[in-house]
Design a protein around this motif. Structure first.
Motif, PDB file in Angstrom:
ATOM      1  N   ASP A   1       3.407  14.962   3.112  1.00 22.23           N
ATOM      2  CA  ASP A   1       2.109  15.650   3.120  1.00 22.23           C
ATOM      3  C   ASP A   1       1.565  15.821   1.705  1.00 22.23           C
ATOM      4  OD1 ASP A   1       2.112  15.847   5.864  1.00 22.23           O
ATOM      5  OD2 ASP A   1       3.071  17.809   5.866  1.00 22.23           O
ATOM      6  N   LYS A   2       2.486  15.878   0.724  1.00 19.88           N
ATOM      7  CA  LYS A   2       2.053  16.014  -0.674  1.00 19.88           C
ATOM      8  C   LYS A   2       1.797  14.660  -1.320  1.00 19.88           C
ATOM      9  CE  LYS A   2       4.597  20.178  -2.070  1.00 19.88           C
ATOM     10  NZ  LYS A   2       5.741  20.559  -2.928  1.00 19.88           N
ATOM     11  N   CYS A   3       2.523  13.629  -0.897  1.00 16.06           N
ATOM     12  CA  CYS A   3       2.461  12.307  -1.536  1.00 16.06           C
ATOM     13  C   CYS A   3       1.022  11.798  -1.583  1.00 16.06           C
ATOM     14  CB  CYS A   3       3.341  11.328  -0.755  1.00 16.06           C
ATOM     15  SG  CYS A   3       3.214   9.623  -1.330  1.00 16.06           S
ATOM     16  N   VAL A   4       0.641  11.294  -2.761  1.00 10.17           N
ATOM     17  CA  VAL A   4      -0.705  10.742  -2.923  1.00 10.17           C
ATOM     18  C   VAL A   4      -0.680   9.213  -3.054  1.00 10.17           C
ATOM     19  CG1 VAL A   4      -1.655  12.857  -3.894  1.00 10.17           C
ATOM     20  CG2 VAL A   4      -0.660  11.153  -5.433  1.00 10.17           C
TER      21      VAL A   4
ATOM     22  N   ASP B   1       9.946   3.076  -1.055  1.00 12.33           N
ATOM     23  CA  ASP B   1       8.966   2.042  -0.744  1.00 12.33           C
ATOM     24  C   ASP B   1       7.691   2.765  -0.326  1.00 12.33           C
ATOM     25  OD1 ASP B   1       7.830  -0.430  -0.378  1.00 12.33           O
ATOM     26  OD2 ASP B   1       9.167  -1.051   1.239  1.00 12.33           O
ATOM     27  N   GLN B   2       6.640   2.011  -0.079  1.00 10.77           N
ATOM     28  CA  GLN B   2       5.395   2.639   0.365  1.00 10.77           C
ATOM     29  C   GLN B   2       4.956   2.013   1.677  1.00 10.77           C
ATOM     30  OE1 GLN B   2       3.640   1.931  -3.706  1.00 10.77           O
ATOM     31  NE2 GLN B   2       2.360   3.653  -3.055  1.00 10.77           N
ATOM     32  N   ARG B   3       4.425   2.826   2.572  1.00  7.66           N
ATOM     33  CA  ARG B   3       3.906   2.310   3.837  1.00  7.66           C
ATOM     34  C   ARG B   3       2.749   1.367   3.564  1.00  7.66           C
ATOM     35  NH1 ARG B   3       3.843   8.000   7.037  1.00  7.66           N
ATOM     36  NH2 ARG B   3       1.754   8.079   6.185  1.00  7.66           N
ATOM     37  N   ASP B   4       2.740   0.257   4.283  1.00  6.58           N
ATOM     38  CA  ASP B   4       1.681  -0.731   4.091  1.00  6.58           C
ATOM     39  C   ASP B   4       0.307  -0.141   4.388  1.00  6.58           C
ATOM     40  OD1 ASP B   4       3.382  -2.709   3.323  1.00  6.58           O
ATOM     41  OD2 ASP B   4       3.617  -3.539   5.326  1.00  6.58           O
TER      42      ASP B   4
ATOM     43  N   ILE C   1       1.724   5.776   1.499  1.00  7.90           N
ATOM     44  CA  ILE C   1       2.577   6.960   1.441  1.00  7.90           C
ATOM     45  C   ILE C   1       4.037   6.526   1.288  1.00  7.90           C
ATOM     46  CG2 ILE C   1       3.401   8.983   2.760  1.00  7.90           C
ATOM     47  CD1 ILE C   1       0.494   9.198   1.699  1.00  7.90           C
ATOM     48  N   ALA C   2       4.767   7.258   0.447  1.00  9.66           N
ATOM     49  CA  ALA C   2       6.143   6.873   0.126  1.00  9.66           C
ATOM     50  C   ALA C   2       7.072   7.065   1.321  1.00  9.66           C
ATOM     51  CB  ALA C   2       6.636   7.698  -1.053  1.00  9.66           C
ATOM     52  N   ILE C   3       8.012   6.142   1.417  1.00 15.18           N
ATOM     53  CA  ILE C   3       9.086   6.253   2.411  1.00 15.18           C
ATOM     54  C   ILE C   3      10.412   6.016   1.689  1.00 15.18           C
ATOM     55  CG2 ILE C   3       7.702   5.574   4.412  1.00 15.18           C
ATOM     56  CD1 ILE C   3       8.858   2.754   4.106  1.00 15.18           C
ATOM     57  N   LEU C   4      11.474   6.468   2.307  1.00 13.63           N
ATOM     58  CA  LEU C   4      12.805   6.286   1.744  1.00 13.63           C
ATOM     59  C   LEU C   4      13.474   5.067   2.355  1.00 13.63           C
ATOM     60  CD1 LEU C   4      14.115   9.959   1.814  1.00 13.63           C
ATOM     61  CD2 LEU C   4      13.634   8.595  -0.223  1.00 13.63           C
ATOM     62  N   LEU C   5      14.044   4.230   1.508  1.00 14.23           N
ATOM     63  CA  LEU C   5      14.885   3.140   2.001  1.00 14.23           C
ATOM     64  C   LEU C   5      16.295   3.660   2.242  1.00 14.23           C
ATOM     65  CD1 LEU C   5      13.606   0.360  -0.418  1.00 14.23           C
ATOM     66  CD2 LEU C   5      12.930   0.783   1.948  1.00 14.23           C
ATOM     67  N   THR C   6      16.654   4.695   1.510  1.00 18.16           N
ATOM     68  CA  THR C   6      17.906   5.420   1.744  1.00 18.16           C
ATOM     69  C   THR C   6      17.702   6.846   1.286  1.00 18.16           C
ATOM     70  OG1 THR C   6      20.236   5.646   1.116  1.00 18.16           O
ATOM     71  CG2 THR C   6      18.786   4.667  -0.507  1.00 18.16           C
TER      72      THR C   6
END
Ligand code: SF4
Length: 65
Positions: A8-11, A25-28, A32-37
């Protein structure tokens, strides 16, 4: 060490991906950032700490596992 992202904070600036590409990584669709691990290896910790430090949204948190 566990990594948490507050999406919710990620820009979507992508700094975390540059600092630790094996962990973030970032969602296509929206960047928004996602975790690979969520459990980085010792080798990855320096990059993860750097990511948390430079994230402009302060969206990355490190917690002791
Ligand atoms: S550095 Fe922070 S704001 Fe930028 S993509 Fe990563 S988590 Fe989101």
């Amino acid at each position: 060490m566990k990594v948490l992202i507050d999406q919710d904070k990620c820009v979507g600036s992508g700094q975390c991906v540059l600092a630790a590409p094996e962990v973030f990584d970032q969602r296509d669709e929206d960047g928004i950032a996602i975790l690979l691990t969520d459990s980085p290896t010792e080798d990855q910790l320096a990059g993860v700490r750097q990511a948390a430090r430079i994230c402009p949204a302060l969206a990355i948190e490190l917690v002791e596992a």
